[in-house]
Design a protein around this motif. Structure first.
Motif, short mmCIF file in Angstrom:
data_model
loop_
_atom_site.label_atom_id
_atom_site.label_comp_id
_atom_site.label_asym_id
_atom_site.label_seq_id
_atom_site.Cartn_x
_atom_site.Cartn_y
_atom_site.Cartn_z
N LEU A 136 0.92 -1.19 -0.17
CA LEU A 136 0.00 0.06 -0.06
C LEU A 136 0.69 1.13 -0.03
O LEU A 136 0.63 2.27 -0.72
N ALA A 137 1.72 1.29 0.73
CA ALA A 137 2.76 2.42 0.98
C ALA A 137 3.48 2.71 -0.45
O ALA A 137 3.80 3.94 -0.66
N GLY A 138 3.57 1.85 -1.26
CA GLY A 138 4.17 1.95 -2.52
C GLY A 138 3.10 2.39 -3.68
O GLY A 138 3.82 3.01 -4.71
N LEU A 139 2.05 2.72 -3.31
CA LEU A 139 0.84 3.07 -4.29
C LEU A 139 0.99 4.73 -4.64
O LEU A 139 1.20 5.52 -3.67
N ASP A 140 0.68 4.85 -5.74
CA ASP A 140 0.68 6.45 -6.25
C ASP A 140 -0.30 7.18 -5.30
O ASP A 140 -1.58 6.55 -5.03
N GLY A 141 -0.04 8.30 -4.71
CA GLY A 141 -0.91 8.87 -3.93
C GLY A 141 -0.70 8.66 -2.42
O GLY A 141 -1.57 9.35 -1.76
N VAL A 142 -0.13 7.74 -1.90
CA VAL A 142 0.16 7.66 -0.57
C VAL A 142 1.11 8.28 0.10
O VAL A 142 2.16 8.38 -0.36
N VAL A 143 0.43 9.07 1.20
CA VAL A 143 1.32 9.97 1.74
C VAL A 143 2.19 8.98 2.92
O VAL A 143 3.64 9.20 2.97
N CYS A 144 1.66 8.24 3.65
CA CYS A 144 2.27 7.34 4.59
C CYS A 144 1.22 6.33 4.92
O CYS A 144 0.15 6.26 4.66
N ALA A 145 1.75 5.07 5.50
CA ALA A 145 1.12 3.86 5.91
C ALA A 145 1.74 3.43 7.31
O ALA A 145 2.89 3.30 7.33
N THR A 146 0.67 3.20 8.12
CA THR A 146 1.05 2.73 9.39
C THR A 146 0.32 1.30 9.75
O THR A 146 -0.96 1.21 9.67
N LEU A 147 1.11 0.37 10.35
CA LEU A 147 0.35 -0.83 10.89
C LEU A 147 0.66 -1.09 12.43
O LEU A 147 1.81 -0.77 13.02
N ALA A 148 -0.54 -1.59 13.11
CA ALA A 148 -0.31 -1.54 14.54
C ALA A 148 -0.96 -2.84 14.97
O ALA A 148 -1.81 -3.25 14.39
#
Length: 193
Positions: A136-148
């Motif tokens: 997901l973090a590599g998709l165009d338009g992604v600012v950032c991605a976090t997993l908890a």
């Protein structure tokens, strides 16, 4: 890294302009908050693909001391005073990744919750979830991605911030009103890396 979110569900006829004004006035107070990696000020409005009006900010903390200072301090006391004490969902941050649009202002957030059934091989599931977060973090338009990981309720929570209004992710969709990010640069990577 520690992740938290609370949801304040508001009446169906609540004027969400009140929340927008509150965020505009009080949001800058966290722009230099010690220990705060980032806070996304999130809302959902009833009728916009949401069954409820909701204020649901999302935080990623670089230190437990910063999180504790916030929860025990005047900012959260104001939330409690005005809306009651919300249940604070929290978990251990497994990974935080910057996306291709990392320099953009996020407009949309998606939260995906994944219950972890009894008997699941935790390490294998966590590695699979990290790989999905990396994708997901590599998709165009992604600012950032976090997993908890929330080990109290045995649930994984994935948060993705997007620079546009048409995210390609499954989950609860929110509008991002503002982003405070005093220590965001300290969040790269994660505890599984």
């Amino acid at each position: 890294m520690h992740v938290m979110q609370y949801e304040i569900t508001l009446p169906a006829d609540y004027h969400m302009g009140i929340i927008r004004k509150r965020v505009a006035e009080k949001g800058p107070l966290l722009d230099d908050f010690p220990g705060l990696g980032l806070k996304a000020y999130l809302i959902r409005e009833r009728g916009d693909d949401s069954p409820v009006n909701q204020y649901a900010p999302f935080y990623v903390w670089t230190t437990h001391a910063g999180m504790n200072s916030f929860l025990l301090g005047p900012g959260f006391a104001g939330i409690v005073r005005d809306f009651g004490r919300p249940e604070v969902q929290h978990g251990s941050g497994l990974v935080h990744l910057e996306g291709p649009a990392h320099a953009s202002v996020p407009r949309t957030a998606v939260r995906r919750r994944q219950p972890i059934p009894e008997g699941t091989a935790l390490s294998a599931l966590a590695e699979e979830a990290v790989r999905e977060t990396e994708r997901l973090a590599g998709l165009d338009g992604v600012v950032c991605a976090t997993l908890a990981l929330d080990p109290r309720h045995w649930e994984l929570s994935q948060f993705t911030l997007w620079a546009h209004d048409t995210p390609r992710a499954v989950g609860d969709h929110y509008q991002v009103l503002r982003l405070s990010q005093p220590h965001r640069a300290e969040l790269s990577g994660g505890d599984l890396r």
